[in-house]
Design an enzyme around this catalytic site. Sequence first.
Site, PDB file in Angstrom:
ATOM      1  N   TYR A 144       1.025  -1.190   0.063  1.00 41.50           N
ATOM      2  CA  TYR A 144      -0.112  -0.031   0.117  1.00 41.50           C
ATOM      3  C   TYR A 144       0.918   1.185   0.103  1.00 41.50           C
ATOM      4  O   TYR A 144       1.788   1.467   0.798  1.00 41.50           O
ATOM      5  CB  TYR A 144      -0.949  -0.234   1.225  1.00 41.50           C
ATOM      6  CG  TYR A 144      -1.861   1.017   1.377  1.00 41.50           C
ATOM      7  CD1 TYR A 144      -2.836   1.271   0.513  1.00 41.50           C
ATOM      8  CD2 TYR A 144      -1.536   2.062   2.366  1.00 41.50           C
ATOM      9  CE1 TYR A 144      -3.489   2.711   0.659  1.00 41.50           C
ATOM     10  CE2 TYR A 144      -2.344   3.219   2.527  1.00 41.50           C
ATOM     11  CZ  TYR A 144      -3.580   3.568   1.690  1.00 41.50           C
ATOM     12  OH  TYR A 144      -4.079   4.589   1.795  1.00 41.50           O
ATOM     13  N   ASP A 239       9.424   2.566  -0.392  1.00 40.25           N
ATOM     14  CA  ASP A 239       8.462   3.380   0.453  1.00 40.25           C
ATOM     15  C   ASP A 239       8.591   2.950   2.020  1.00 40.25           C
ATOM     16  O   ASP A 239       8.175   1.857   2.215  1.00 40.25           O
ATOM     17  CB  ASP A 239       6.881   3.076  -0.063  1.00 40.25           C
ATOM     18  CG  ASP A 239       5.783   3.522   0.779  1.00 40.25           C
ATOM     19  OD1 ASP A 239       6.254   4.362   1.760  1.00 40.25           O
ATOM     20  OD2 ASP A 239       4.492   3.536   0.380  1.00 40.25           O
ATOM     21  N   LYS A 267       4.585   9.232   8.752  1.00 41.06           N
ATOM     22  CA  LYS A 267       4.305   8.548  10.308  1.00 41.06           C
ATOM     23  C   LYS A 267       5.462   9.215  11.370  1.00 41.06           C
ATOM     24  O   LYS A 267       5.159  10.351  11.658  1.00 41.06           O
ATOM     25  CB  LYS A 267       4.335   7.106  10.173  1.00 41.06           C
ATOM     26  CG  LYS A 267       3.196   6.700   9.209  1.00 41.06           C
ATOM     27  CD  LYS A 267       2.823   5.187   9.418  1.00 41.06           C
ATOM     28  CE  LYS A 267       1.905   4.592   8.414  1.00 41.06           C
ATOM     29  NZ  LYS A 267       0.388   4.606   8.610  1.00 41.06           N
TER      30      LYS A 267
HETATM   31  C1  LIG Z   1       3.739   2.154   3.279  1.00 42.08           C
HETATM   32  C2  LIG Z   1       2.626   3.294   3.268  1.00 42.08           C
HETATM   33  N1  LIG Z   1       2.834   4.190   2.365  1.00 42.08           N
HETATM   34  C3  LIG Z   1       1.947   5.253   2.050  1.00 42.08           C
HETATM   35  C4  LIG Z   1       0.882   5.501   3.007  1.00 42.08           C
HETATM   36  C5  LIG Z   1       0.279   6.554   3.003  1.00 42.08           C
HETATM   37  O1  LIG Z   1       0.338   7.379   4.140  1.00 42.08           O
HETATM   38  P1  LIG Z   1      -0.809   8.537   4.585  1.00 42.08           P
HETATM   39  O2  LIG Z   1      -1.837   7.617   5.365  1.00 42.08           O
HETATM   40  O3  LIG Z   1      -0.105   9.252   5.573  1.00 42.08           O
HETATM   41  O4  LIG Z   1      -1.341   9.223   3.465  1.00 42.08           O
HETATM   42  C6  LIG Z   1       0.853   4.419   4.194  1.00 42.08           C
HETATM   43  C7  LIG Z   1      -0.246   4.561   5.064  1.00 42.08           C
HETATM   44  O5  LIG Z   1      -0.573   3.849   5.918  1.00 42.08           O
HETATM   45  C8  LIG Z   1       1.874   3.524   4.210  1.00 42.08           C
HETATM   46  O6  LIG Z   1       1.715   2.296   5.241  1.00 42.08           O
END
Ligand SMILES: Cc1ncc(COP(=O)(O)O)c(C=O)c1O
Length: 426
Positions: A144, A239, A267
């Site tokens: 994700y 990511d 985060k």
């Molecule tokens: C690996 C990863 N990338 C991107 C995101 C997206 O981040 P946000 O919820 O701050 O938009 C998340 C959210 O949980 C994530 O776990």
Amino acid sequence: MNRPRSAELFARAKRVLPGGVSSPVRAFRAVGGCPVFFASGQGAYVTDVDGRDYLDFVGSWGPLILGHAHPEVVEVVQRTAADGMTFGAPHRNEIELAERITTICPGAEVVRFTSSGTEATMSAIRLARGVTGRNRIVKFAGCYHGHSDGLLVEAGSGAATFGQPSSLGVPADIAALTTVLPLDDEAAFRDLMARNGEQIAAVILEPMPANHGLLLQRRAWLTALREETRRCGALLIFDEVISGFRIALGGAAELYEIEPDLSTFGKIIGGGMPVGAFAGPAAHFAQLAPDGGIYHAGTLSGNPVAMAAGAATLEVLERDRVHEQLELLGARLEAGMQELVQRFPIGFERQGSVFWIRFGSGPAPRRADQVGDGDGAHGRFFHACLEQGVYLAPSAYEVGFLSQAHREQDVDEALAVFANALARVF
Ligand SMILES: Cc1ncc(COP(=O)(O)O)c(C=O)c1O
């Protein structure tokens, strides 16, 4: 269990917020029942609006590696906010956080801040497309990367598929630029890169996939991604929105000793405030506005209060060698869970302070299609834990997080609750 104040707030919320929430998984659809509304959090504990305390393993889905309301973070937030919340102008706090990130993270020479992880990955993809002059991207099933159009795409079967949108409202033409591959499959990846490598702008993945359960990857597989992308001139994007500053100070890039071309963060670097970032070589970022023609902007990007919270968090992580403490705590949880894995049809996966209780036995999955649905066992387990004062993520596919605020006795108490809950479920 009766939580009249949460129930009342949820009824009220549903009148003005779609589904009663601002982000879907909070609605408890996967586990049933009424979401818990929290009033406060302190260390490893949260208190709901009905006055009940819970030992928290969600930690706001990852940011709270120091626990709730860490005094140093709260202090710096209050002090910074008192001087003005936002200026929409450059601020020394963004330099300080960027300096920390570039010192710590492999390959991160410069950093651009955003307000969420979604914006970070979306903007990193745009940068990759602008830098390479190519349009197609590759992602992996089960990873994700937030909810931007081109990344909200999953695989159909295990074979290489052109992306099918995972959401209504994502145009098929946009999804078609995203190729989805299975994780842990060198042959499929090499095959795609051999055929189409020169069209691919970026290959993006969670180097420690933690959004479809915890799918720990082999270093050899990550290395194959590194080699093939380099060979084809595609950018490798790690990511690290979850893994960054979490599984090691320098995230997965440090743990696996693999330097990506671009990294995305979120985060933890906001210390609980809304922050994201993408980072990489200065040469690539020279093509980002204002120096170059690839556009990215944000009214609240680099917000001084959020930057201060993030910098304070990273300061404590480094100063207190928090990852060493978290590893010991994680090992204690794992040892206790191993006993439960013998007694019940569950699995347990862990990397540092990230863990996943899996409903289903067999070897640790490395791919999304190896993860079963657990036949509703997770929902029953979740509620049995909640009743006993342990708050887990309300989804079988979400991981749990330990924080610096969790003590050994918290872990031991949680293990007793898990054992009791599992005995009720099976
Ligand atoms: C690996 C990863 N990338 C991107 C995101 C997206 O981040 P946000 O919820 O701050 O938009 C998340 C959210 O949980 C994530 O776990």
